[in-house]
Design a protein around this motif. Structure first.
Motif, PDB file in Angstrom:
ATOM      1  N   VAL A   4      84.703  99.314  34.795  1.00  0.00           N
ATOM      2  CA  VAL A   4      84.606  98.429  33.626  1.00  0.00           C
ATOM      3  C   VAL A   4      85.848  97.548  33.590  1.00  0.00           C
ATOM      4  O   VAL A   4      86.966  98.005  33.832  1.00  0.00           O
ATOM      5  N   HIS A   5      85.646  96.269  33.309  1.00  0.00           N
ATOM      6  CA  HIS A   5      86.745  95.308  33.195  1.00  0.00           C
ATOM      7  C   HIS A   5      86.765  94.717  31.796  1.00  0.00           C
ATOM      8  O   HIS A   5      85.722  94.317  31.272  1.00  0.00           O
ATOM      9  N   ILE A   6      87.963  94.649  31.218  1.00  0.00           N
ATOM     10  CA  ILE A   6      88.178  94.037  29.911  1.00  0.00           C
ATOM     11  C   ILE A   6      89.192  92.926  30.097  1.00  0.00           C
ATOM     12  O   ILE A   6      90.307  93.177  30.575  1.00  0.00           O
ATOM     13  N   TYR A   7      88.807  91.697  29.730  1.00  0.00           N
ATOM     14  CA  TYR A   7      89.670  90.531  29.925  1.00  0.00           C
ATOM     15  C   TYR A   7      90.019  89.910  28.582  1.00  0.00           C
ATOM     16  O   TYR A   7      89.130  89.622  27.788  1.00  0.00           O
ATOM     17  N   CYS A   8      91.307  89.665  28.360  1.00  0.00           N
ATOM     18  CA  CYS A   8      91.763  88.959  27.153  1.00  0.00           C
ATOM     19  C   CYS A   8      92.224  87.540  27.460  1.00  0.00           C
ATOM     20  O   CYS A   8      92.296  86.716  26.561  1.00  0.00           O
ATOM     21  N   ALA A   9      92.566  87.259  28.704  1.00  0.00           N
ATOM     22  CA  ALA A   9      93.097  85.939  29.074  1.00  0.00           C
ATOM     23  C   ALA A   9      91.970  84.928  29.225  1.00  0.00           C
ATOM     24  O   ALA A   9      91.003  85.156  29.946  1.00  0.00           O
ATOM     25  N   ASP A  10      92.119  83.819  28.516  1.00  0.00           N
ATOM     26  CA  ASP A  10      91.205  82.680  28.637  1.00  0.00           C
ATOM     27  C   ASP A  10      92.016  81.556  29.266  1.00  0.00           C
ATOM     28  O   ASP A  10      92.869  80.957  28.622  1.00  0.00           O
ATOM     29  N   HIS A  11      91.796  81.316  30.548  1.00  0.00           N
ATOM     30  CA  HIS A  11      92.561  80.301  31.270  1.00  0.00           C
ATOM     31  C   HIS A  11      92.089  78.912  30.873  1.00  0.00           C
ATOM     32  O   HIS A  11      90.922  78.703  30.541  1.00  0.00           O
ATOM     33  N   HIS A  12      93.017  77.963  30.918  1.00  0.00           N
ATOM     34  CA  HIS A  12      92.699  76.587  30.519  1.00  0.00           C
ATOM     35  C   HIS A  12      91.588  76.034  31.404  1.00  0.00           C
ATOM     36  O   HIS A  12      91.520  76.320  32.601  1.00  0.00           O
ATOM     37  N   HIS A  13      90.705  75.244  30.837  1.00  0.00           N
ATOM     38  CA  HIS A  13      89.579  74.689  31.583  1.00  0.00           C
ATOM     39  C   HIS A  13      89.953  73.437  32.363  1.00  0.00           C
ATOM     40  O   HIS A  13      89.218  73.019  33.250  1.00  0.00           O
ATOM     41  N   ASP A  14      91.101  72.819  32.044  1.00  0.00           N
ATOM     42  CA  ASP A  14      91.608  71.670  32.788  1.00  0.00           C
ATOM     43  C   ASP A  14      92.395  72.194  33.987  1.00  0.00           C
ATOM     44  O   ASP A  14      93.352  72.959  33.823  1.00  0.00           O
ATOM     45  N   ALA A  15      92.014  71.791  35.203  1.00  0.00           N
ATOM     46  CA  ALA A  15      92.614  72.338  36.423  1.00  0.00           C
ATOM     47  C   ALA A  15      94.123  72.128  36.485  1.00  0.00           C
ATOM     48  O   ALA A  15      94.862  73.029  36.906  1.00  0.00           O
TER      49      ALA A  15
END
Length: 181
Positions: free
Chosen positions: A107-118
């Motif tokens: 199971v993986h739990i992710y909190c990081a939302d990386h920026h959508h602009d490269a």
């Protein structure tokens, strides 16, 4: 909920490429390496270095090896929680796992939302969104819980599901993306 990482405020953009955050990630890598390489008889429910790293670890909680986390300090595990082998928690924000919840293998739990602009992503910009898992939840193997999700008490997440939206108490979800069943 408060974020235990210095300079990181939940929901606000920040750079993950700071020396201070790298030092905390290095500390976590050492703790999970020790946990994963210890003899199970010596490790017990949780290796001592990992236990000291976590925000909270309830009574009779068990973290099987191997285990991986980004920082550890934002992970709060309730009494009687079980994390099977190969679980990964990327805790850039607070992760709460309620009492007696069970997480299957991988199971993986992710909190990081990386920026959508490269270009901004290349600069290390991300934001931290907390994940809350209630009490008595079952999450099947290889499920992925995405940033900002809350899973209510007694819910069931089927194996392999990708959970991108909140799951109500006693709800059941399956699929990619996860949908009620």
């Amino acid at each position: 909920m408060t974020n235990a990482l210095p300079g990181v405020e939940d929901g606000a953009w920040y750079s993950c490429l700071t020396d201070e955050l790298e030092a905390l990630r290095a500390k976590a890598r050492r703790a999970v390496h020790e946990h994963s390489s210890m003899d199970p008889g010596q490790r017990g429910a949780c290796g001592p270095r990992l236990r000291g790293l976590l925000g909270a670890l309830g009574d009779n909680a068990m973290i099987e090896a191997p285990f991986h986390c980004a920082y550890g300090v934002n992970i709060h595990i309730g009494d009687g929680v079980y994390l099977n082998a190969f679980c990964t928690v990327l805790d850039t924000a607070r992760v709460e796992i309620g009492a007696r919840s069970l997480l299957g293998p991988g199971v993986h739990i992710y909190c990081a939302d990386h920026h959508h602009d490269a270009a901004k992503r290349a600069e290390g910009l991300e934001r931290a969104l907390p994940v809350t898992i209630g009490a008595d939840v079952w999450i099947g193997g290889r499920a992925v819980i995405l940033p900002g999700v809350t899973i209510g008490d007694g819910a069931l997440v089927a194996a392999g599901a990708v959970v991108s939206r909140d799951v109500p108490a006693n709800g059941k979800v399956a699929g990619v993306p996860a949908r009620p069943i």
